[in-house]
Write a protein that holds these residues in place. Structure first.
Motif, PDB file in Angstrom:
ATOM      1  N   THR A 106      -9.849   1.534  -1.665  1.00 39.12           N
ATOM      2  CA  THR A 106      -8.448   1.881  -1.892  1.00 39.12           C
ATOM      3  C   THR A 106      -7.554   1.246  -0.837  1.00 39.12           C
ATOM      4  O   THR A 106      -6.463   0.742  -1.151  1.00 39.12           O
ATOM      5  CB  THR A 106      -8.279   3.410  -1.871  1.00 39.12           C
ATOM      6  OG1 THR A 106      -9.093   3.987  -2.895  1.00 39.12           O
ATOM      7  CG2 THR A 106      -6.829   3.808  -2.106  1.00 39.12           C
ATOM      8  N   THR A 107      -7.999   1.246   0.426  1.00 43.56           N
ATOM      9  CA  THR A 107      -7.194   0.608   1.463  1.00 43.56           C
ATOM     10  C   THR A 107      -7.140  -0.905   1.268  1.00 43.56           C
ATOM     11  O   THR A 107      -6.125  -1.541   1.569  1.00 43.56           O
ATOM     12  CB  THR A 107      -7.721   0.946   2.872  1.00 43.56           C
ATOM     13  OG1 THR A 107      -9.054   0.459   3.030  1.00 43.56           O
ATOM     14  CG2 THR A 107      -7.692   2.443   3.123  1.00 43.56           C
ATOM     15  N   ALA A 108      -8.223  -1.504   0.762  1.00 45.02           N
ATOM     16  CA  ALA A 108      -8.198  -2.939   0.468  1.00 45.02           C
ATOM     17  C   ALA A 108      -7.185  -3.238  -0.631  1.00 45.02           C
ATOM     18  O   ALA A 108      -6.427  -4.212  -0.556  1.00 45.02           O
ATOM     19  CB  ALA A 108      -9.596  -3.417   0.058  1.00 45.02           C
ATOM     20  N   ALA A 109      -7.164  -2.380  -1.655  1.00 45.32           N
ATOM     21  CA  ALA A 109      -6.154  -2.528  -2.707  1.00 45.32           C
ATOM     22  C   ALA A 109      -4.756  -2.335  -2.125  1.00 45.32           C
ATOM     23  O   ALA A 109      -3.794  -2.993  -2.537  1.00 45.32           O
ATOM     24  CB  ALA A 109      -6.407  -1.517  -3.825  1.00 45.32           C
ATOM     25  N   GLY A 110      -4.646  -1.424  -1.134  1.00 47.81           N
ATOM     26  CA  GLY A 110      -3.365  -1.208  -0.474  1.00 47.81           C
ATOM     27  C   GLY A 110      -2.885  -2.454   0.242  1.00 47.81           C
ATOM     28  O   GLY A 110      -1.686  -2.788   0.209  1.00 47.81           O
ATOM     29  N   ILE A 111      -3.795  -3.174   0.902  1.00 45.38           N
ATOM     30  CA  ILE A 111      -3.414  -4.430   1.553  1.00 45.38           C
ATOM     31  C   ILE A 111      -2.901  -5.422   0.522  1.00 45.38           C
ATOM     32  O   ILE A 111      -1.861  -6.072   0.718  1.00 45.38           O
ATOM     33  CB  ILE A 111      -4.609  -5.021   2.323  1.00 45.38           C
ATOM     34  CG1 ILE A 111      -4.987  -4.122   3.492  1.00 45.38           C
ATOM     35  CG2 ILE A 111      -4.297  -6.428   2.814  1.00 45.38           C
ATOM     36  CD1 ILE A 111      -6.263  -4.533   4.200  1.00 45.38           C
ATOM     37  N   TRP A 112      -3.612  -5.548  -0.583  1.00 48.63           N
ATOM     38  CA  TRP A 112      -3.191  -6.470  -1.654  1.00 48.63           C
ATOM     39  C   TRP A 112      -1.787  -6.124  -2.115  1.00 48.63           C
ATOM     40  O   TRP A 112      -0.911  -7.006  -2.185  1.00 48.63           O
ATOM     41  CB  TRP A 112      -4.179  -6.391  -2.825  1.00 48.63           C
ATOM     42  CG  TRP A 112      -3.648  -6.957  -4.112  1.00 48.63           C
ATOM     43  CD1 TRP A 112      -3.404  -8.275  -4.384  1.00 48.63           C
ATOM     44  CD2 TRP A 112      -3.279  -6.233  -5.298  1.00 48.63           C
ATOM     45  NE1 TRP A 112      -2.910  -8.417  -5.672  1.00 48.63           N
ATOM     46  CE2 TRP A 112      -2.827  -7.179  -6.248  1.00 48.63           C
ATOM     47  CE3 TRP A 112      -3.308  -4.880  -5.655  1.00 48.63           C
ATOM     48  CZ2 TRP A 112      -2.401  -6.815  -7.523  1.00 48.63           C
ATOM     49  CZ3 TRP A 112      -2.877  -4.522  -6.921  1.00 48.63           C
ATOM     50  CH2 TRP A 112      -2.438  -5.477  -7.838  1.00 48.63           C
ATOM     51  N   PHE A 113      -1.541  -4.854  -2.408  1.00 46.76           N
ATOM     52  CA  PHE A 113      -0.231  -4.515  -2.941  1.00 46.76           C
ATOM     53  C   PHE A 113       0.848  -4.640  -1.862  1.00 46.76           C
ATOM     54  O   PHE A 113       1.974  -5.071  -2.153  1.00 46.76           O
ATOM     55  CB  PHE A 113      -0.209  -3.106  -3.532  1.00 46.76           C
ATOM     56  CG  PHE A 113       1.097  -2.833  -4.222  1.00 46.76           C
ATOM     57  CD1 PHE A 113       1.335  -3.328  -5.491  1.00 46.76           C
ATOM     58  CD2 PHE A 113       2.114  -2.174  -3.571  1.00 46.76           C
ATOM     59  CE1 PHE A 113       2.563  -3.142  -6.117  1.00 46.76           C
ATOM     60  CE2 PHE A 113       3.342  -1.974  -4.181  1.00 46.76           C
ATOM     61  CZ  PHE A 113       3.563  -2.462  -5.460  1.00 46.76           C
ATOM     62  N   GLU A 114       0.543  -4.268  -0.625  1.00 44.90           N
ATOM     63  CA  GLU A 114       1.565  -4.356   0.417  1.00 44.90           C
ATOM     64  C   GLU A 114       1.951  -5.803   0.711  1.00 44.90           C
ATOM     65  O   GLU A 114       3.114  -6.088   1.023  1.00 44.90           O
ATOM     66  CB  GLU A 114       1.089  -3.633   1.677  1.00 44.90           C
ATOM     67  CG  GLU A 114       1.140  -2.110   1.475  1.00 44.90           C
ATOM     68  CD  GLU A 114       0.631  -1.315   2.661  1.00 44.90           C
ATOM     69  OE1 GLU A 114      -0.009  -1.916   3.545  1.00 44.90           O
ATOM     70  OE2 GLU A 114       0.885  -0.101   2.704  1.00 44.90           O
ATOM     71  N   PRO A 162     -17.466  -4.305   3.166  1.00 46.16           N
ATOM     72  CA  PRO A 162     -17.614  -5.732   3.460  1.00 46.16           C
ATOM     73  C   PRO A 162     -16.412  -6.639   3.234  1.00 46.16           C
ATOM     74  O   PRO A 162     -16.437  -7.794   3.677  1.00 46.16           O
ATOM     75  CB  PRO A 162     -18.756  -6.153   2.519  1.00 46.16           C
ATOM     76  CG  PRO A 162     -18.686  -5.199   1.380  1.00 46.16           C
ATOM     77  CD  PRO A 162     -18.228  -3.902   1.966  1.00 46.16           C
ATOM     78  N   SER A 163     -15.357  -6.185   2.557  1.00 49.15           N
ATOM     79  CA  SER A 163     -14.296  -7.133   2.249  1.00 49.15           C
ATOM     80  C   SER A 163     -12.969  -6.430   1.991  1.00 49.15           C
ATOM     81  O   SER A 163     -12.945  -5.306   1.480  1.00 49.15           O
ATOM     82  CB  SER A 163     -14.654  -7.956   0.999  1.00 49.15           C
ATOM     83  OG  SER A 163     -13.590  -8.816   0.630  1.00 49.15           O
ATOM     84  N   ALA A 164     -11.870  -7.114   2.357  1.00 49.69           N
ATOM     85  CA  ALA A 164     -10.535  -6.617   2.032  1.00 49.69           C
ATOM     86  C   ALA A 164      -9.907  -7.422   0.898  1.00 49.69           C
ATOM     87  O   ALA A 164      -8.733  -7.239   0.585  1.00 49.69           O
ATOM     88  CB  ALA A 164      -9.630  -6.693   3.262  1.00 49.69           C
ATOM     89  N   ARG A 165     -10.680  -8.293   0.261  1.00 51.34           N
ATOM     90  CA  ARG A 165     -10.147  -9.131  -0.803  1.00 51.34           C
ATOM     91  C   ARG A 165     -10.077  -8.359  -2.120  1.00 51.34           C
ATOM     92  O   ARG A 165     -10.943  -7.535  -2.428  1.00 51.34           O
ATOM     93  CB  ARG A 165     -11.022 -10.370  -1.019  1.00 51.34           C
ATOM     94  CG  ARG A 165     -10.988 -11.359   0.135  1.00 51.34           C
ATOM     95  CD  ARG A 165      -9.606 -11.960   0.298  1.00 51.34           C
ATOM     96  NE  ARG A 165      -9.146 -12.591  -0.937  1.00 51.34           N
ATOM     97  CZ  ARG A 165      -7.870 -12.838  -1.220  1.00 51.34           C
ATOM     98  NH1 ARG A 165      -6.925 -12.477  -0.373  1.00 51.34           N
ATOM     99  NH2 ARG A 165      -7.528 -13.420  -2.354  1.00 51.34           N
ATOM    100  N   PRO A 166      -9.031  -8.613  -2.927  1.00 51.42           N
ATOM    101  CA  PRO A 166      -8.922  -7.949  -4.233  1.00 51.42           C
ATOM    102  C   PRO A 166      -9.832  -8.591  -5.258  1.00 51.42           C
ATOM    103  O   PRO A 166     -10.478  -9.614  -4.997  1.00 51.42           O
ATOM    104  CB  PRO A 166      -7.441  -8.182  -4.595  1.00 51.42           C
ATOM    105  CG  PRO A 166      -7.119  -9.506  -3.957  1.00 51.42           C
ATOM    106  CD  PRO A 166      -7.901  -9.533  -2.663  1.00 51.42           C
ATOM    107  N   THR A 167      -9.887  -7.998  -6.439  1.00 50.30           N
ATOM    108  CA  THR A 167     -10.602  -8.617  -7.551  1.00 50.30           C
ATOM    109  C   THR A 167      -9.872  -9.893  -7.977  1.00 50.30           C
ATOM    110  O   THR A 167      -8.695 -10.103  -7.644  1.00 50.30           O
ATOM    111  CB  THR A 167     -10.675  -7.675  -8.759  1.00 50.30           C
ATOM    112  OG1 THR A 167      -9.333  -7.378  -9.187  1.00 50.30           O
ATOM    113  CG2 THR A 167     -11.388  -6.376  -8.409  1.00 50.30           C
TER     114      THR A 167
END
Length: 328
Positions: A106-114, A162-167
């Motif tokens: 969820t935080t990785a998705a948060g980075i993508w959206f932010e 392992p990753s902060a990258r989105p789909t």
């Protein structure tokens, strides 16, 4: 000389100003000034709140504290697989770890959206007047989002996710948004995502049994995102009021697509793979899980109430939101 009196002549009528068709009437300058004054008052309030209640997660969170593997990051009943046969196959530590990975996702998705939001805000400021409080608050929000993205990245690292990258799908959607440069969609998307994550994280902050690190991240995000929502809502209201009917129709469909993808992004397939589960099977189980459906409906409720009151979501356009398990 004729004795018939000549009737007096009526004075000529003064020339009349031409009447413009209704569609060409321009809003009065006083109305425009009032809108700008309201905008500036809201910005001044938000700037004062930012000065008093901003946080530095790099110094306020104890990143060196060990992460207890038996601590849930999310309440158990809010984990996507809760109550399914796949959940029953996991022991208690595996379930806790699944919750940690779900919140990390969820935080990785948060980075993508932010990142998408920050790009939209920068373009919004670039097109405006930086001497206004409205523009200066947009930059203040960008500073908040920079700290949040860094905080989320630190959480991901601390938990071993392992990753902060989105789909790939989310990555393509973000790049499309950059190309379209739709500022109105930026504000609408911010309202949805921030209300959704705010509802989720308020539950985390209230639950003292959860992982302290996750609760610290949630607490800072909740405090600062409330200001961002207060900035985006009146801006969307102004823009929606000025939108034509055809533009509204397109906007409704696009916003529903963005909302559904944003929610799908919070549980990346790698979350299930890390638990030793087949991602395809696990995702199918989550989508059919009534507990997970209810969680998404609960977290989306405030945003959907706002969109419904505004007229963005109507009974006739609710179906895409229902298919995405965002409306009952």
């Amino acid at each position: 000389m004729s004795d018939t009196a000549t009737p007096p002549q009526s004075p000529a009528a003064p020339p009349q100003s031409p009447v413009l068709p209704a569609r060409t009437v321009v809003p009065s300058q006083s109305a425009a000034r009032q809108r700008n004054a309201d905008r500036e008052l809201n910005a001044a309030r938000l700037l004062r709140a930012s000065a008093k209640h901003s946080h530095d997660p790099l110094t306020e969170i104890d990143w060196a504290a060990p992460v207890d593997p038996d601590h849930y990051a999310l309440p158990a009943h809010r984990v996507a697989l809760y109550g399914t046969p796949l959940w029953e196959r996991l022991d208690e530590r595996q379930r806790a770890q699944l919750s940690v990975h779900q919140f990390a996702s969820t935080t990785a998705a948060g980075i993508w959206f932010e990142l998408v939001l920050m790009e939209g805000l920068i373009r919004h400021v670039y097109a405006g007047d930086l001497t206004t409080g409205h523009a200066q608050y947009a930059l203040t929000e960008v500073a908040d989002e920079c700290r949040h993205s860094t905080m989320f990245a630190r959480y991901i690292t601390a938990t071993g996710y392992p990753s902060a990258r989105p789909t790939r799908r989310a990555d393509r959607l973000g790049k499309l948004h950059f190309l379209l440069n739709d500022t109105t969609m930026t504000f609408a998307g911010a309202i949805f995502v921030e209300e959704f994550t705010d509802a989720m994280q308020r539950e985390m902050v209230r639950d003292e049994s959860l992982q302290p690190l996750a609760r610290s991240v949630a607490r800072i995000h909740v405090v600062e995102e409330a200001r961002h929502i207060g900035y985006a809502k009146p801006e969307l209201e102004r823009r929606w009021a000025a939108m034509t009917a055809p533009r509204r129709a397109v906007f409704r469909r696009a916003l529903a697509l963005l909302a559904r993808q944003s929610v799908a992004e919070i549980v990346h397939p790698r979350v299930y793979a890390l638990a030793g589960l087949d991602p395809v099977e696990a995702r199918r189980a989550a989508e059919a899980n009534p507990h997970w459906r209810q969680a998404r409906i609960d977290w989306a409720r405030k945003a959907l109430e706002f969109f419904t009151d505004l007229g963005v979501v109507t009974p006739a356009t609710a179906r895409p939101w229902q298919r995405g398990a965002l409306l009952p």
